[in-house]
Design a protein around this motif. Structure first.
Motif, short mmCIF file in Angstrom:
data_model
loop_
_atom_site.label_atom_id
_atom_site.label_comp_id
_atom_site.label_asym_id
_atom_site.label_seq_id
_atom_site.Cartn_x
_atom_site.Cartn_y
_atom_site.Cartn_z
N THR A 118 0.85 -1.19 0.00
CA THR A 118 0.00 0.00 0.00
C THR A 118 0.88 1.23 0.00
OG1 THR A 118 -1.76 -1.14 1.20
CG2 THR A 118 -1.79 1.26 1.24
N THR A 205 -3.49 0.52 -3.16
CA THR A 205 -3.09 -0.80 -2.67
C THR A 205 -3.24 -1.81 -3.79
OG1 THR A 205 -3.37 -2.38 -0.85
CG2 THR A 205 -5.38 -1.48 -1.81
N SER A 207 -1.59 -5.88 -5.58
CA SER A 207 -0.76 -7.07 -5.46
C SER A 207 -0.58 -7.72 -6.82
CB SER A 207 -1.40 -8.07 -4.49
OG SER A 207 -2.65 -8.51 -4.97
N THR A 211 -5.44 -12.29 -7.24
CA THR A 211 -6.25 -11.94 -6.07
C THR A 211 -6.42 -10.43 -5.98
OG1 THR A 211 -5.43 -13.86 -4.86
CG2 THR A 211 -6.47 -12.11 -3.57
N PRO A 213 -7.54 -6.79 -4.36
CA PRO A 213 -7.60 -6.22 -3.02
C PRO A 213 -9.02 -6.18 -2.48
CG PRO A 213 -6.29 -4.83 -4.49
CD PRO A 213 -6.99 -5.83 -5.35
N ASP A 214 -9.15 -6.22 -1.17
CA ASP A 214 -10.45 -6.16 -0.49
C ASP A 214 -10.91 -4.70 -0.47
OD1 ASP A 214 -12.47 -5.90 1.46
OD2 ASP A 214 -11.70 -7.60 2.61
N GLN A 215 -11.97 -4.38 -1.22
CA GLN A 215 -12.38 -2.97 -1.32
C GLN A 215 -12.94 -2.45 0.00
OE1 GLN A 215 -14.12 -1.61 -4.89
NE2 GLN A 215 -14.45 0.45 -4.08
N ALA A 216 -13.64 -3.27 0.75
CA ALA A 216 -14.18 -2.80 2.03
C ALA A 216 -13.05 -2.42 2.97
CB ALA A 216 -15.06 -3.88 2.66
N ALA A 217 -12.01 -3.25 3.02
CA ALA A 217 -10.85 -2.94 3.87
C ALA A 217 -10.14 -1.69 3.38
CB ALA A 217 -9.90 -4.13 3.90
N PHE A 218 -10.05 -1.54 2.05
CA PHE A 218 -9.40 -0.36 1.50
C PHE A 218 -10.19 0.90 1.83
CE2 PHE A 218 -8.84 2.77 -1.91
CZ PHE A 218 -7.46 2.91 -1.91
N ASP A 219 -11.50 0.85 1.69
CA ASP A 219 -12.33 2.01 2.00
C ASP A 219 -12.17 2.42 3.46
OD1 ASP A 219 -13.27 2.03 -0.59
OD2 ASP A 219 -15.19 1.06 -0.13
N THR A 220 -12.06 1.43 4.35
CA THR A 220 -11.87 1.71 5.77
C THR A 220 -10.52 2.38 6.00
OG1 THR A 220 -13.28 -0.14 6.46
CG2 THR A 220 -11.69 0.68 8.07
#
Length: 234
Positions: A118, A205, A207, A211, A213-220
């Protein structure tokens, strides 16, 4: 088809992510702050906000310039962007973003974790109030771009833009990069921009591999980065 020295900012951010920013192993050490005027680097997220075990390093202005193809050794003639709609979008974006010399201050860091990472950037002045709209317009005009360089070809595909309620204006753009014939197939990333007064926050972020990236985790994380910058820098 035209040659242009300016790559899509999002593509550059993904290159920066996949290449590890070209940053060294020097741990992040924000510049000293005063009560009257905290240094911009103080507004960057604390290292413990990133993935457990991530190695966080500082990103210099030279690292950012190289990632954006603006280093002195950069040869514009060795980069070709297609289709023409993307070249046109880049030209419009260049005009909208203005002169890079108008940027007052920049601070950045990169958190590497496994085959991904990130990158966070804070900047003041320059395109702080126009960058979000410029990105959204560029993605609408150029949903897929092919970038040919001396190192090979990359196909950049943008997904649906979301507009989180952060700062004065904000946008998050998912993208994938395909590297035909390369040693790896490519990767995927999320790019977020938040404009807040004369300050711009960028967070990306991504990779290598399939796979996403997790968008919910990124938004947080983007919301946390914006809150930390606002609380620290005002």
């Amino acid at each position: 088809m035209r040659r242009t020295p300016l790559l899509l900012a999002a593509a550059a951010s993904t290159t920066l992510l996949l290449a590890g920013c070209g940053a060294g192993d020097t741990p992040v050490a924000p510049a000293a702050a005063t009560q009257e005027a905290p240094a911009l680097a103080e507004g960057l997220l604390p290292a413990d906000q990133f993935a457990p075990g991530a190695t966080v390093t500082a990103v210099t202005a030279d690292d950012l310039a190289a990632a954006l193809g603006a280093a002195p050794s950069h040869d514009p003639g060795r980069i070709t962007v297609t289709p023409q709609a993307c070249v046109d979008a880049l030209q419009v974006a260049r005009t909208a973003l203005g002169d890079p010399a108008d940027v007052d201050d920049v601070a950045g860091q990169y958190a590497r974790a496994g085959f991904g990472g990130t990158a966070e950037l804070l900047a003041t002045g320059g395109p702080a109030q126009t960058a979000v709209g410029t990105l959204v317009d560029a993605v609408a005009a150029c949903p897929t771009a092919t970038v040919d360089t001396a190192m090979g070809q990359a196909v950049v595909t943008f997904g649906a833009v979301t507009r989180p309620d952060l700062g004065d204006d904000a946008a998050v753009v998912p993208l994938t990069v395909t590297l035909p014939g390369g040693p790896v197939s490519g990767g995927s990333a999320l790019l977020g921009l938040v404009s807040d007064g004369d300050r711009l926050l960028g967070l990306a972020t991504g990779s290598i591999g399939t796979t996403a990236p997790d968008q919910a985790a990124f938004d947080t994380l983007l919301a946390a980065a914006q809150e930390h910058a606002a609380d620290t820098l005002g």
